[in-house]
Design a protein around this motif. Structure first.
Motif, short mmCIF file in Angstrom:
data_model
loop_
_atom_site.label_atom_id
_atom_site.label_comp_id
_atom_site.label_asym_id
_atom_site.label_seq_id
_atom_site.Cartn_x
_atom_site.Cartn_y
_atom_site.Cartn_z
N PRO A 1 46.96 38.79 42.67
CA PRO A 1 45.77 39.63 42.50
C PRO A 1 45.52 39.92 41.02
CG PRO A 1 47.63 40.96 43.19
CD PRO A 1 48.08 39.52 43.27
N GLN A 2 44.26 40.15 40.68
CA GLN A 2 43.90 40.47 39.29
C GLN A 2 44.32 41.90 38.93
OE1 GLN A 2 42.77 38.16 37.40
NE2 GLN A 2 41.86 39.11 35.62
N SER B 1 34.69 44.88 34.08
CA SER B 1 33.69 44.36 33.15
C SER B 1 34.12 44.63 31.71
CB SER B 1 32.31 44.98 33.42
OG SER B 1 32.30 46.37 33.12
N GLY B 2 34.79 45.78 31.50
CA GLY B 2 35.33 46.07 30.17
C GLY B 2 36.46 45.12 29.81
N ALA B 3 37.32 44.83 30.81
CA ALA B 3 38.41 43.89 30.57
C ALA B 3 37.88 42.50 30.25
CB ALA B 3 39.33 43.85 31.79
N ALA B 4 36.82 42.10 30.96
CA ALA B 4 36.21 40.79 30.71
C ALA B 4 35.62 40.71 29.31
CB ALA B 4 35.13 40.52 31.76
N LYS C 1 41.68 54.89 34.35
CA LYS C 1 41.87 53.85 33.33
C LYS C 1 42.31 52.55 33.98
CE LYS C 1 43.32 56.98 29.64
NZ LYS C 1 43.01 58.21 30.39
N LEU C 2 41.92 51.44 33.38
CA LEU C 2 42.44 50.13 33.75
C LEU C 2 43.24 49.63 32.55
CD1 LEU C 2 42.27 47.90 36.01
CD2 LEU C 2 40.54 46.81 34.57
N LEU C 3 44.53 49.36 32.76
CA LEU C 3 45.44 49.00 31.68
C LEU C 3 45.91 47.55 31.84
CD1 LEU C 3 47.80 52.12 31.99
CD2 LEU C 3 45.72 51.96 30.61
N ARG C 4 45.89 46.82 30.76
CA ARG C 4 46.50 45.49 30.80
C ARG C 4 48.01 45.68 30.99
NH1 ARG C 4 44.35 40.74 29.07
NH2 ARG C 4 42.74 41.80 27.84
N ILE D 1 39.88 49.26 23.04
CA ILE D 1 39.77 50.25 24.11
C ILE D 1 38.29 50.52 24.35
CG2 ILE D 1 40.32 52.61 24.82
CD1 ILE D 1 42.67 52.36 22.67
N VAL D 2 37.86 50.38 25.58
CA VAL D 2 36.45 50.57 25.91
C VAL D 2 36.30 51.78 26.83
CG1 VAL D 2 34.46 49.61 27.14
CG2 VAL D 2 35.80 48.16 25.60
#
Length: 326
Positions: free
Chosen positions: A2-3, A104-107, A161-164, A195-196
């Motif tokens: 999964p992504q 979309s921010g990660a992309a 938050k979405l974290l790498r 960071i977006v």
């Protein structure tokens, strides 16, 4: 694989768990796994988690003895298979476009993508977010300075938050401590190149009266200062003197505020954080809003609020006269 890995620690939230999980499984973005960490919950949460795993193959359930919020999140991190990680607390909700907008921010090259969150109470109407999110990009230094200044488009809370995942590495939440986000998030942000922050309200934080951080002021609140102390040492060692200085200012604001709260609650202040009530009030009057200072004054003596209001009027008049004379 999964992504995204969505990590949800679960403990004594039987009445809210269905609503939380349904909001995650109903996402417009579908390439994710949902890791439910049943942290030894004594109610029916474990059975509810298992029911979801039987119905949806995106759901993975981990049962463990109670280790607290930090321990449950750490278990989720260790089990995560996604390239990105996001945390959702089990009494909160997310908008159906939560993952879509964050991805979309990660992309766009972000290591960390943040959305806005709102607090809600049981019974509040929650309309789905519509429209297109506008966003701001920051480097780690800009984000951390704003965080410690208290004007953060990137708040300290781990949720929203979405974290790498590669940013996290061996970093983990401190087990047995309150204010675990204060010890975790600054480290992660310091490792991010981009960071977006988007202005979409996609995370809904439940105002739960039973929440540990909403209980009467206790000595455990000083875990917040313990966490900041660790960050100050870290940024000092890294040569990030400006960030360390901003963290020290926030530390002192909290020391002064907590001095008043502890006095009102009859809590003994740890020796390293002790300050007189007079010094605390003098500092707060110069460094926090009038409303917050008024609240602190009211905890000491209600009559002082009236005197402070009069003094502020006098100061305003004197300032105006000085400007006119110039």
């Amino acid at each position: 694989m999964p992504q995204i890995s969505v990590i949800v620690p679960v403990y004594k939230v039987e009445q809210y768990l269905h609503e939380c999980v349904d909001s995650i499984l109903g996402q417009t973005y579908r390439d994710f796994e949902l890791i439910l960490v049943n942290d030894g919950s004594p109610d029916n949460c474990g059975a509810i988690c298992d029911e979801y795993a039987e119905k949806d193959d995106r759901v993975r359930v981990i049962h463990q003895e109670n280790r607290g919020l930090s321990g449950a999140r750490n278990t989720g991190i260790d089990a995560a298979r996604g390239e990105y990680i996001t945390f959702v607390d089990s009494d909160d909700l997310v908008d159906r476009r939560y993952l879509e907008v964050l991805m979309s921010g990660a992309a766009d090259g972000a290591d960390v993508t943040v959305c806005r969150f709102r607090e809600f109470a049981d019974g509040d109407v929650r309309l789905p977010w519509e429209g297109k999110a506008s966003s701001q990009a920051f480097n780690c230094r800009e984000a951390l300075l704003k965080l410690y200044e208290g004007s953060a488009p990137v708040p300290v809370n781990a949720c929203s938050k979405l974290l790498r995942k590669s940013l996290i590495g061996d970093a983990r939440f401190p087990v047995g401590r309150l204010h675990e986000d204060q010890a975790f998030t600054p480290y992660i942000l310091s490792r991010a190149k981009r960071i977006v922050s988007c202005d979409a309200v996609l995370y809904h934080y439940r105002a739960n009266p039973a929440s540990i951080t909403r209980n009467t002021f206790s000595a455990r609140r000083y875990d917040d200062l313990w966490a900041i102390d660790g960050c100050i040492r870290y940024f000092t060692e890294c040569g990030e003197t400006e960030i360390a200085a901003a963290a020290r200012k926030r530390r002192h604001r909290l020391i002064c505020s907590y001095a008043i709260y502890a006095r009102n609650a009859g809590v003994e202040v740890p020796e390293e954080y002790r300050i007189s009530t007079f010094k605390a009030l003098c500092y707060l009057r110069r460094n926090v809003s009038a409303d917050k200072f008024g609240y602190c004054l009211s905890l000491v003596n209600e009559k002082l609020v009236i005197w402070d209001a009069r003094l502020r009027k006098i100061e305003k008049i004197m300032k105006l006269r000085s400007e006119v004379s110039e």
